[in-house]
Design an enzyme around this catalytic site. Structure first.
Site, short mmCIF file in Angstrom:
data_model
loop_
_atom_site.label_atom_id
_atom_site.label_comp_id
_atom_site.label_asym_id
_atom_site.label_seq_id
_atom_site.Cartn_x
_atom_site.Cartn_y
_atom_site.Cartn_z
CG ASP A 16 -1.74 1.17 1.42
OD1 ASP A 16 -1.71 2.08 0.57
OD2 ASP A 16 -2.46 1.23 2.45
CG ASN A 30 -10.25 12.68 -10.81
OD1 ASN A 30 -10.38 13.89 -10.71
ND2 ASN A 30 -10.68 11.84 -9.88
CG ASP A 40 -7.41 10.28 -6.22
OD1 ASP A 40 -6.81 10.96 -5.37
OD2 ASP A 40 -8.15 10.77 -7.09
CB SER A 123 -3.03 4.84 -16.54
OG SER A 123 -3.18 6.23 -16.70
CB THR A 124 -2.29 -0.24 -14.34
OG1 THR A 124 -2.02 -0.14 -12.93
CG2 THR A 124 -1.09 0.23 -15.13
CE1 TYR A 127 -9.60 7.71 -14.96
CE2 TYR A 127 -7.42 8.69 -15.19
CZ TYR A 127 -8.75 8.81 -14.85
OH TYR A 127 -9.26 10.02 -14.42
#
Ligand code: AR6
Length: 172
Positions: A16, A30, A40, A123-124, A127
């Site tokens: 984490d 974002n 996020d 992004s994985t 997204y």
């Protein structure tokens, strides 16, 4: 442009990112910078409500760029918020935008004097960027970007991500 700055040392771990003991952690945010799910959400929960209050003053962030805030209740002194591309199949500048996230995050880290930086696999998740090409861009971009950052740790949230990075970095 040439540089005499050495590349940062690269490390790989599973866990984490909110518990990382580094100068700066990177958030896969974002464009609103006002929080969300995934890493996020975890970062905002761990940093406390001061983080979103601070982010409200920043006016968002375009995809491929990065902005820095304090880490508030995190162990990390800084959070570097970057906005990865949404995966649409790869022909909408996704690789270039993802590489820009790593370059811009290192630039922000350098500006605040952070020597150690932890990155999630931008992004994985939500997204949808496939992990193997995303890990390749992460490692190649960090290796080829002149920076004052001395240590970059890639923090994987699962074994699939870990294996993808390991394939890029090679066994220890
Ligand atoms: N520590 C490290 N990695 C994590 C953690 C964590 N605590 N939690 C998730 N990951 P994602 P994105 C991994 O979806 O794809 C948000 O709602 C996860 O397994 O967090 O860039 C934002 O607000 C994956 O490998 O970010 C945006 O709307 C990686 O972090 C959107 O999601 C990124 O997954 C951004 O999507």
């Amino acid at each position: 442009m040439s540089s005499d700055r050495p590349s940062p040392r690269l490390e790989l771990t599973v866990g984490d990112i909110t518990t990382e003991q580094v100068d700066a952690i990177v958030n896969a945010a974002n464009e609103t910078l006002l929080g969300g799910g995934g890493v996020d959400g975890a970062i905002h929960r761990a940093a406390g409500p001061e983080l979103v209050a601070h982010c409200r003053t920043l006016g968002g962030c375009p995809t491929g760029q990065a902005k820095v805030t304090p880490g508030f209740r995190l162990a990390a002194r800084w959070v570097i918020h970057t906005v990865g591309p949404i995966w649409h199949g790869g022909d909408r500048q996704e690789p270039a935008l993802l590489a820009a996230c790593y370059r811009e995050s290192l630039a922000r880290a350098g500006e605040v004097g952070a020597r150690s930086v932890a990155f999630p696999a931008i992004s994985t998740g939500v997204y949808g960027y496939p992990i193997a090409p995303a890990a390749q861009i992460a490692v190649e971009t960090v290796r080829s970007t002149p920076t004052t950052v001395e240590l970059v740790r890639f923090v994987c949230f699962n074994d699939e991500a870990f294996d993808a990075y390991l394939g890029m970095l090679g066994p220890a």
